[in-house]
Design a protein around this motif. Structure first.
Motif, short mmCIF file in Angstrom:
data_model
loop_
_atom_site.label_atom_id
_atom_site.label_comp_id
_atom_site.label_asym_id
_atom_site.label_seq_id
_atom_site.Cartn_x
_atom_site.Cartn_y
_atom_site.Cartn_z
N UNK A 66 0.84 -1.20 0.00
CA UNK A 66 0.00 0.00 0.00
C UNK A 66 0.88 1.25 0.00
N UNK A 67 0.56 2.21 -0.86
CA UNK A 67 1.40 3.40 -0.98
C UNK A 67 0.60 4.68 -1.04
N UNK A 68 -0.71 4.58 -0.91
CA UNK A 68 -1.51 5.81 -0.94
C UNK A 68 -2.98 5.48 -0.93
N UNK A 69 -3.76 6.52 -0.61
CA UNK A 69 -5.22 6.30 -0.50
C UNK A 69 -5.95 7.61 -0.78
N UNK A 70 -7.02 7.51 -1.55
CA UNK A 70 -7.99 8.61 -1.65
C UNK A 70 -9.29 8.05 -1.09
N UNK A 71 -9.82 8.73 -0.08
CA UNK A 71 -11.00 8.21 0.62
C UNK A 71 -12.10 9.26 0.63
N UNK A 72 -13.31 8.83 0.34
CA UNK A 72 -14.42 9.77 0.39
C UNK A 72 -15.75 9.05 0.50
N UNK A 73 -16.81 9.85 0.48
CA UNK A 73 -18.15 9.28 0.59
C UNK A 73 -18.99 9.72 -0.59
#
Ligand SMILES: CC(C)(COP(=O)(O)OP(=O)(O)OC[C@H]1O[C@@H](n2cnc3c(N)ncnc32)[C@H](O)[C@@H]1OP(=O)(O)O)[C@@H](O)C(=O)NCCC(=O)NCCS
Length: 335
Positions: A66-73
């Motif tokens: 894992x090297x990054x994340x974009x998180x939203x709803x």
């Protein structure tokens, strides 16, 4: 992690086919995404544990890690909100952040959102990089969106309790009631009617917010038994209480009723969780009276008041050369 990889991997090879750069890919995460929890704020991590259809999580994987994340709803009727984006320091400035938010935007579009929003404070470390990133992805320029107040329940209760206006309410016991959030059919009809009025623009109301409302810290405002307003709060993963929405029928403005409702909720929070438990509320720029009131009344006792900025994007593709499509990091530099 149980992730459905919906995008191709990239990576490069030398003349005889040996890999020279770890393979990179971005993927829509489904199921359990907790391997990526280190790439978002503590308060959002619970969303990764069991992702339902309201969560959009895009993970970046470099060399299998894992090297990054974009998180939203993305909730029906609310549009899509990007809550956080982060990339591992060692692989920043190689196009991963851009690929993450582009894929996040595409996924939000696929799920029916026409507009995406991201809110942040310019006091956050990283806000300059974030602004540069979204500018690069052709999101809008930042605009002031409101104020986020962070304070202690006990102090908040003291302040609202001391307001002169509240005396009016206390002088009329029985007329108004701060009641549990239990809705009758008549309540639902009144709520629908209120939500259709311009004063309630962007509000969701007690029925729509019921899945995240914490009953102990929320209240309906009733006048002679008839619903005339509400204060709705939810308990965050860090046990702070976020006051999500407050509404009062404009007919009863300036009566101290709304202040009384807040007093009721803050006092109950102080009682149940302690005077030093954290209470936050957000007030939107479209409600200038509340913004002015916040600055005047809460600034002296709040732990902090942050100006919230917002950037927006439409569902249109803006950077067609992100990580997966052409497979070469930094290719976007040459666009
Ligand atoms: C913001 C962040 C996600 C960017 O990720 P990234 O993978 O480095 O971004 P990219 O390589 O895709 O950058 C794309 C473009 O955005 C802009 N950009 C990104 N980071 C930038 C920075 N630190 N300074 C200036 N511009 C920047 C540039 O235009 C860049 O293109 P370029 O490299 O060709 O100049 C990363 O810096 C990060 O994780 N920061 C810490 C977490 C954080 O603060 N997140 C924001 C709040 S939730």
């Amino acid at each position: 992690m149980n992730s459905a990889l919906e995008t191709a991997s990239s990576g490069s090879k030398d003349g005889i086919g040996r890999p020279t750069m770890p393979a990179r890919r971005v993927a829509v995460l489904t199921g359990n995404g907790t391997l990526f929890a280190g790439f978002t704020f503590a308060r959002f991590r619970h969303a990764l544990a069991a992702m339902d259809s309201s969560v959009i999580a895009i993970g970046a994987i470099v060399g299998g890690h894992p090297a990054g994340l974009a998180l939203g709803t993305c909730r029906k009727g609310e549009g899509a909100e990007l809550l956080s984006v982060a990339v591992a320091p060692a692989v920043r400035r190689s196009g991963i952040g851009l690929a993450l938010i582009e894929t996040w935007r595409e996924e939000a579009t696929r799920r029916g959102s026409a507009v995406m929003i991201a809110r942040y404070t310019d006091t956050n470390t990283g806000s300059a990089a974030f602004e540069a990133l979204v500018r690069r992805a052709a999101w809008s320029e930042p605009v002031e969106d409101g104020l986020m107040v962070t304070g202690r329940a006990g102090a908040m209760a003291d302040v609202v309790g001391a307001w002169r206006a509240i005396g009016g309410r206390l002088a009329q016991p029985g007329l108004y009631e701060y009641a549990p959030v239990e809705l009758t059919d008549a309540d639902r009809a009144r709520i629908a009617n209120y939500l259709a009025q311009p004063v309630a623009v962007d509000m969701l109301g007690p029925a729509a917010l019921s899945d995240r409302t914490s009953p102990a810290f929320s209240t309906l405002i009733r006048r002679e038994g008839v619903l005339v307003g509400w204060v709705l709060a939810s308990e965050m993963a860090d046990h702070s209480i976020r006051y999500e929405e407050a509404f009062l029928d404009p007919v009863y403005w300036h009566s101290g009723i709304a202040i009384g409702a807040y007093h009721h909720c803050y006092a109950r929070q102080a009682c149940l969780l302690g005077r030093d438990s954290i209470a936050t509320y957000y007030t939107n720029s479209t409600r200038p009276r509340m913004v002015a009131l916040t600055r005047r009344r809460f600034a002296p006792i709040a732990d902090r008041i942050d100006t919230i900025l917002a950037v927006r994007s439409t569902g249109r593709a803006t950077t067609p050369d992100s990580l997966n499509r052409k497979g070469k990091p930094h290719e976007h530099r040459r666009a």
